[in-house]
Design an enzyme around this catalytic site. Structure first.
Site, PDB file in Angstrom:
ATOM      1  N   ASP A   1       0.831  -1.208   0.000  1.00  0.00           N
ATOM      2  CA  ASP A   1       0.000   0.000   0.000  1.00  0.00           C
ATOM      3  C   ASP A   1       0.862   1.253   0.000  1.00  0.00           C
ATOM      4  OD1 ASP A   1       0.768  -0.756   2.646  1.00  0.00           O
ATOM      5  OD2 ASP A   1      -0.748   0.578   3.498  1.00  0.00           O
TER       6      ASP A   1
ATOM      7  N   GLU B   1      -0.157  -0.985   5.879  1.00  0.00           N
ATOM      8  CA  GLU B   1       0.938  -0.467   6.701  1.00  0.00           C
ATOM      9  C   GLU B   1       0.853   1.038   6.812  1.00  0.00           C
ATOM     10  OE1 GLU B   1       4.789   1.068   8.021  1.00  0.00           O
ATOM     11  OE2 GLU B   1       3.786   1.507   6.128  1.00  0.00           O
TER      12      GLU B   1
END
EC number: 3.5.1.18
Length: 384
Positions: free
Chosen positions: A73, A138
């Site tokens: 991400d 994250e």
């Protein structure tokens, strides 16, 4: 090698995987790992994509595990018109790859994967186990990502000896800084209650902005740690948002009812969530204001004692790049705070951090190749 690195990095950048949306990144990664005979185990949770992947060496009963950990991400690109090249294009110009996630951390993921392929091709009968943890959560909350994977792995007694996290640790040259810990983080929201009124009649109102000024001054000038930490930077506070209720931009002769203040602490091993909470409440009690305090998120600090992995990495970087890496614990939080629960020795080693989360985020092809080479050499030292 360099062509594989460029192609794979571009493939990952071209997936607009704004947290927690993986957006096909992990399919690219799993297809790559499957071609290397990795076992792939999806561990998706809620809206988060997670994978645990591993490949045994020739001894499946007695082995050491080297884990590579990373995230697919990315943070939003912001106004795309401010970018020199489209943020999800993976454009290469003057030997630099541009794109959101190029340095944080799709470039490092590509470097890990290409290094793994090179290692297996050279040493198909390696002794020890190679593993990957990849998550799409994250940059966001972190609730459904590595935290969930580690909980499952611990429950079934998976053993991890060494872990390399591909966070962008380097400052000026690849490998000049490696990290073996991070401070904890806690976020809060303070609401200070006043009373709305006409600015010409201060005797009939309580202006929450005025009430907040001495409190802010005290918060920003407080020493939060009882003792100086030998492992981490000092505990610090930053004010992140400040606004009033009601928000009235049409007139300037009325005071607000409330002031809302958002803040974040980064704290070390000399402070705790409990001590920070207590100190905040003590400060507020001295100012005789009506307030509500809400704590919104938290993560504990982690520290990984330097051991074999650190020594190996330092020796490799000294030998091949003539740099003595600095070992520190600066920067934001990372998923190392979850992986530390396994007992593994952890090091964060990745790209330069000078463009992360910025417009025109990028990574130099020379740096990408160097990073993959370092990962390869680490595998030679641990997996054979």
């Amino acid at each position: 090698m360099i062509n594989d690195l460029i192609t794979l990095t571009q493939q990952l950048i071209r997936q607009p995987s704004i947290t927690p949306n993986d957006c096909n990144c992990q399919k690219i990664i799993t297809d790559y790992l499957k071609s290397l005979q990795f076992n792939i185990e999806p561990m998706n949770s809620s809206n988060t994509s997670n994978i645990w992947a591993y490949r045994y060496g020739y001894d499946q009963k007695k082995y050491t595990t080297l884990l590579f950990a990373g995230h697919t991400d990315v943070v939003p690109p912001g106004d795309i018109h401010n970018w020199q090249y489209p943020p999800f294009s993976g454009t290469v110009h003057n030997n630099i790859i541009y794109g959101r996630g190029s340095s944080d951390m799709k470039g490092a993921l590509a470097a890990m994967l290409v290094a793994t392929k090179s290692f297996i091709q050279k040493y198909p009968k390696h002794k020890n186990r190679i593993a990957f943890i990849i998550t799409s959560d994250e940059e966001g909350s972190g609730i459904h990502g590595t935290k969930k994977i580690i909980k499952s792995l611990i429950h079934r007694h998976e053993h991890i000896n060494y872990c390399i996290i591909g966070e962008p640790s380097s400052n000026n040259k690849i490998g000049d800084v490696i990290k073996n810990g991070r401070r904890g983080s806690c976020t809060g929201k303070l609401v200070i209650h006043g009373s709305q009124g006409h600015v010409a009649y201060p005797q009939f109102l309580k202006n929450p902005i005025h009430l907040a000024i001495p409190i802010l001054s005290k918060l920003l000038n407080t020493m939060w740690d009882q003792h100086k930490s030998t492992l981490f930077p000092d505990t610090s506070i930053q004010i992140t948002h400040l606004h009033t209720i009601p928000i009235n931009y049409s007139t300037n002769n009325i005071t607000p009812e409330q002031l809302i203040l958002n803040f974040n602490f980064r704290f070390n091993d000399q402070s705790t969530m409990h001590s920070i909470h207590n100190n905040i409440n003590k400060i507020l009690s001295n100012y005789h204001v009506t307030y509500h305090l809400h704590w919104e998120s938290k993560s504990e600090p982690y520290f990984s004692a330097p051991g074999k992995l650190v020594n190996i990495i330092i020796d490799i970087i000294k030998k091949y790049y003539n740099i003595t890496p600095q070992l520190n614990t600066t920067g934001g939080t990372s998923d190392g705070r979850f992986i530390i629960q396994t007992g593994a020795e952890i090091i964060e080693l990745g790209a330069l951090n000078n463009t992360i989360h910025k417009v025109n985020e990028c990574i130099d092809l020379v740096d990408l190749k160097s990073l993959s080479h370092i990962y390869f050499k680490i595998m030679e030292k641990i997996l054979l």
